[in-house]
Design a protein around this motif. Structure first.
Motif, PDB file in Angstrom:
ATOM      1  N   VAL A  53      39.902 -10.857  24.963  1.00  0.00           N
ATOM      2  CA  VAL A  53      39.871  -9.441  25.356  1.00  0.00           C
ATOM      3  C   VAL A  53      41.116  -8.805  24.744  1.00  0.00           C
ATOM      4  O   VAL A  53      42.240  -9.186  25.075  1.00  0.00           O
ATOM      5  N   CYS A  54      40.901  -7.855  23.843  1.00  0.00           N
ATOM      6  CA  CYS A  54      42.024  -7.254  23.121  1.00  0.00           C
ATOM      7  C   CYS A  54      42.247  -5.818  23.581  1.00  0.00           C
ATOM      8  O   CYS A  54      41.386  -4.956  23.365  1.00  0.00           O
ATOM      9  N   ASP A  55      43.368  -5.582  24.223  1.00  0.00           N
ATOM     10  CA  ASP A  55      43.733  -4.197  24.536  1.00  0.00           C
ATOM     11  C   ASP A  55      44.377  -3.606  23.284  1.00  0.00           C
ATOM     12  O   ASP A  55      45.344  -4.165  22.751  1.00  0.00           O
ATOM     13  N   THR A  87      29.941 -27.565  11.859  1.00  0.00           N
ATOM     14  CA  THR A  87      31.240 -27.310  12.496  1.00  0.00           C
ATOM     15  C   THR A  87      31.661 -25.846  12.337  1.00  0.00           C
ATOM     16  O   THR A  87      32.774 -25.474  12.705  1.00  0.00           O
ATOM     17  N   SER A  88      30.786 -25.014  11.771  1.00  0.00           N
ATOM     18  CA  SER A  88      31.113 -23.595  11.609  1.00  0.00           C
ATOM     19  C   SER A  88      31.162 -22.913  12.968  1.00  0.00           C
ATOM     20  O   SER A  88      30.477 -23.300  13.913  1.00  0.00           O
ATOM     21  N   ARG A  89      31.982 -21.855  13.022  1.00  0.00           N
ATOM     22  CA  ARG A  89      32.068 -21.066  14.255  1.00  0.00           C
ATOM     23  C   ARG A  89      31.424 -19.709  14.027  1.00  0.00           C
ATOM     24  O   ARG A  89      31.301 -19.239  12.893  1.00  0.00           O
ATOM     25  N   VAL A  90      31.035 -19.086  15.137  1.00  0.00           N
ATOM     26  CA  VAL A  90      30.543 -17.716  15.035  1.00  0.00           C
ATOM     27  C   VAL A  90      31.446 -16.815  15.871  1.00  0.00           C
ATOM     28  O   VAL A  90      31.681 -17.067  17.058  1.00  0.00           O
ATOM     29  N   TYR A  91      32.006 -15.826  15.170  1.00  0.00           N
ATOM     30  CA  TYR A  91      32.854 -14.827  15.820  1.00  0.00           C
ATOM     31  C   TYR A  91      32.031 -13.557  15.961  1.00  0.00           C
ATOM     32  O   TYR A  91      31.257 -13.220  15.063  1.00  0.00           O
ATOM     33  N   THR A  92      32.190 -12.853  17.061  1.00  0.00           N
ATOM     34  CA  THR A  92      31.549 -11.545  17.120  1.00  0.00           C
ATOM     35  C   THR A  92      32.499 -10.539  17.749  1.00  0.00           C
ATOM     36  O   THR A  92      33.109 -10.790  18.787  1.00  0.00           O
ATOM     37  N   LEU A  93      32.617  -9.427  17.034  1.00  0.00           N
ATOM     38  CA  LEU A  93      33.447  -8.321  17.527  1.00  0.00           C
ATOM     39  C   LEU A  93      32.537  -7.277  18.157  1.00  0.00           C
ATOM     40  O   LEU A  93      31.532  -6.884  17.546  1.00  0.00           O
ATOM     41  N   PHE A  94      32.864  -6.863  19.368  1.00  0.00           N
ATOM     42  CA  PHE A  94      32.119  -5.771  19.990  1.00  0.00           C
ATOM     43  C   PHE A  94      33.095  -4.873  20.732  1.00  0.00           C
ATOM     44  O   PHE A  94      34.291  -5.181  20.837  1.00  0.00           O
ATOM     45  N   SER A  95      32.588  -3.752  21.217  1.00  0.00           N
ATOM     46  CA  SER A  95      33.514  -2.754  21.754  1.00  0.00           C
ATOM     47  C   SER A  95      33.352  -2.603  23.261  1.00  0.00           C
ATOM     48  O   SER A  95      32.341  -3.014  23.845  1.00  0.00           O
ATOM     49  N   ASP A  96      34.360  -1.986  23.884  1.00  0.00           N
ATOM     50  CA  ASP A  96      34.305  -1.843  25.344  1.00  0.00           C
ATOM     51  C   ASP A  96      33.131  -0.959  25.770  1.00  0.00           C
ATOM     52  O   ASP A  96      32.552  -1.165  26.847  1.00  0.00           O
ATOM     53  N   GLY A 136      34.002 -14.654  21.143  1.00  0.00           N
ATOM     54  CA  GLY A 136      33.778 -13.213  21.286  1.00  0.00           C
ATOM     55  C   GLY A 136      35.118 -12.491  21.281  1.00  0.00           C
ATOM     56  O   GLY A 136      36.118 -13.002  21.792  1.00  0.00           O
ATOM     57  N   ILE A 137      35.120 -11.312  20.686  1.00  0.00           N
ATOM     58  CA  ILE A 137      36.329 -10.479  20.668  1.00  0.00           C
ATOM     59  C   ILE A 137      35.900  -9.097  21.127  1.00  0.00           C
ATOM     60  O   ILE A 137      35.034  -8.466  20.491  1.00  0.00           O
ATOM     61  N   VAL A 138      36.448  -8.638  22.240  1.00  0.00           N
ATOM     62  CA  VAL A 138      36.065  -7.296  22.701  1.00  0.00           C
ATOM     63  C   VAL A 138      37.256  -6.364  22.537  1.00  0.00           C
ATOM     64  O   VAL A 138      38.373  -6.666  22.957  1.00  0.00           O
ATOM     65  N   ASP A 139      36.999  -5.252  21.870  1.00  0.00           N
ATOM     66  CA  ASP A 139      38.041  -4.262  21.589  1.00  0.00           C
ATOM     67  C   ASP A 139      38.117  -3.268  22.751  1.00  0.00           C
ATOM     68  O   ASP A 139      37.299  -2.353  22.847  1.00  0.00           O
ATOM     69  N   VAL A 140      39.079  -3.492  23.615  1.00  0.00           N
ATOM     70  CA  VAL A 140      39.250  -2.578  24.754  1.00  0.00           C
ATOM     71  C   VAL A 140      40.262  -1.495  24.345  1.00  0.00           C
ATOM     72  O   VAL A 140      41.459  -1.617  24.587  1.00  0.00           O
ATOM     73  N   VAL A 164      33.538   5.933  32.158  1.00  0.00           N
ATOM     74  CA  VAL A 164      32.096   6.016  31.892  1.00  0.00           C
ATOM     75  C   VAL A 164      31.356   4.931  32.680  1.00  0.00           C
ATOM     76  O   VAL A 164      30.327   5.193  33.303  1.00  0.00           O
ATOM     77  N   MET A 165      31.902   3.711  32.646  1.00  0.00           N
ATOM     78  CA  MET A 165      31.298   2.597  33.394  1.00  0.00           C
ATOM     79  C   MET A 165      32.406   1.593  33.733  1.00  0.00           C
ATOM     80  O   MET A 165      32.969   0.976  32.835  1.00  0.00           O
ATOM     81  N   ALA A 166      32.709   1.462  35.006  1.00  0.00           N
ATOM     82  CA  ALA A 166      33.822   0.581  35.400  1.00  0.00           C
ATOM     83  C   ALA A 166      33.472  -0.871  35.089  1.00  0.00           C
ATOM     84  O   ALA A 166      32.470  -1.381  35.586  1.00  0.00           O
ATOM     85  N   PHE A 167      34.288  -1.502  34.247  1.00  0.00           N
ATOM     86  CA  PHE A 167      34.010  -2.911  33.911  1.00  0.00           C
ATOM     87  C   PHE A 167      35.117  -3.859  34.347  1.00  0.00           C
ATOM     88  O   PHE A 167      35.019  -5.061  34.182  1.00  0.00           O
ATOM     89  N   GLU A 168      36.204  -3.303  34.879  1.00  0.00           N
ATOM     90  CA  GLU A 168      37.283  -4.184  35.350  1.00  0.00           C
ATOM     91  C   GLU A 168      36.932  -4.773  36.726  1.00  0.00           C
ATOM     92  O   GLU A 168      36.155  -4.161  37.454  1.00  0.00           O
ATOM     93  N   PRO A 169      37.503  -5.913  37.108  1.00  0.00           N
ATOM     94  CA  PRO A 169      38.417  -6.757  36.335  1.00  0.00           C
ATOM     95  C   PRO A 169      37.641  -7.632  35.338  1.00  0.00           C
ATOM     96  O   PRO A 169      36.911  -8.557  35.752  1.00  0.00           O
ATOM     97  N   LEU A 170      37.834  -7.328  34.064  1.00  0.00           N
ATOM     98  CA  LEU A 170      37.002  -7.940  33.027  1.00  0.00           C
ATOM     99  C   LEU A 170      37.234  -9.447  32.896  1.00  0.00           C
ATOM    100  O   LEU A 170      36.279 -10.219  32.749  1.00  0.00           O
ATOM    101  N   VAL A 171      38.488  -9.861  32.962  1.00  0.00           N
ATOM    102  CA  VAL A 171      38.769 -11.304  32.808  1.00  0.00           C
ATOM    103  C   VAL A 171      38.084 -12.084  33.935  1.00  0.00           C
ATOM    104  O   VAL A 171      37.409 -13.091  33.687  1.00  0.00           O
TER     105      VAL A 171
END
Ligand code: TPP
Ligand code: MG
Length: 281
Positions: free
Chosen positions: A240-242, A143-152, A177-181, A193-200
């Motif tokens: 997605v964290c602004d 029942t464990s979860r895996v969280y991963t933080l990565f960057s924009d 997943g947690i992405v630091d925007v 640098v690289m257009a990624f929107e609309p990210l949601v």
């Protein structure tokens, strides 16, 4: 968790303050460090380690722990600050940050540091590793979860999109997943640098449950983690964290090129003073 009538989470804001302070103190030891990032992600780390995750500080390899993967290894100073606050690393070790023989090297190394689940440095890998771990946990009926933080900036990497696709394919509802925007990367504003929107929209089209929040609003972060841990269907979850680089230290927030903020010797104390001035607990 303590809350005021306004709903602001006092205990967590104190944790976030202490994480920021630990990071600034480590930065001062070396006279440098990815401080802007540590300040921007402190509210997310406080919520992960003091609201959401299951772990035992005295036994960082406890099989039933939730895993936290730091994909963006240059954010190691931020994770160390949280691991110190969580009691996984003794506070005195902060003085060794970045020194020869230290368990706290400048880039995260799993073999050196208790609580560090993966080695960093080469960007774009955390989400793929999280897919493997998430799949393994499911096959063991854990029942464990895996969280991963990565960057924009990591959104520029093809491997991240392969992992996004495979996590949905495998219906990894234990993966968050947690992405630091922070809209910064080494070569400038991330979206330039690289257009990624609309990210949601993109992430939803890939089959994820997605929330987008102000990553420096603790109440919003807590609510998003609660939703991501709830029943939103058989899909992986992304928050997605602004965020604001340098959050909590106004004179650092104001710097324009802040991927690697230059901090003069006398400014470290000023940064600590600014954190004290903004302390809400
Ligand atoms: C595969 C890979 N390519 C390039 C780098 C060099 N690099 C280190 S940090 C960084 C910026 C990545 O973007 P992000 O994490 O969003 O930057 P920040 O928010 O920290 O400014 C880059 C390109 C790397 N570490 N790994
Ligand atoms: Mg960035």
């Amino acid at each position: 968790m303590d809350t005021t009538p306004l709903g602001h989470n006092v205990a967590l804001s104190e944790r976030a303050y202490r994480i920021r302070r630990n990071a600034v103190r480590m930065g001062e030891v070396q006279g440098q460090g990815y401080i802007g990032q540590a300040l921007d992600i402190a509210d997310v780390l406080a919520t992960a380690y003091f609201h959401a995750m299951r772990y035992r500080p005295e036994d960082p390899e406890w099989e039933e722990r939730d895993r936290f993967l730091l994909s963006n290894g240059h954010y190691a100073i931020a994770l160390y600050a949280a691991l110190i606050e969580a009691g996984i690393i003794p506070e005195e070790e902060l003085e060794t940050y970045g020194s020869d023989g230290s368990r706290l090297p400048m880039s995260g190394m799993a073999a050196y540091t208790p609580g560090m689940e993966m080695s960093g440095g080469s960007l774009g890998l955390g989400l793929s590793i999280a897919v493997g771990i998430g799949l393994g946990l499911k096959r063991k009926n854990s029942t464990s979860r895996v969280y991963t933080l990565f960057s924009d900036g990591e959104l520029d990497e093809g491997s991240v999109w392969e992992a996004i696709m495979s996590a949905a394919h495998w219906k990894l509802d234990n993966l968050i997943g947690i992405v630091d925007v922070n809209n910064q990367q080494a070569d400038g504003p991330s979206t330039q640098v690289m257009a990624f929107e609309p990210l949601v929209d993109k992430l939803e089209a890939f089959g994820w449950h997605v929330q987008r929040i102000n990553g420096n609003n603790l109440d919003a972060v807590v609510a998003a983690f609660d939703t991501a841990r709830g029943d939103v269907g058989p899909k992986p979850r992304m928050i997605v964290c602004d965020t604001r680089m340098g959050c909590g230290v106004p004179f650092l927030e104001a710097r324009e090129k802040n991927h690697f903020i230059r901090v003069d010797a006398h400014e470290w104390q000023l940064a600590l003073d600014a954190l004290d001035a903004g302390r809400t607990a």
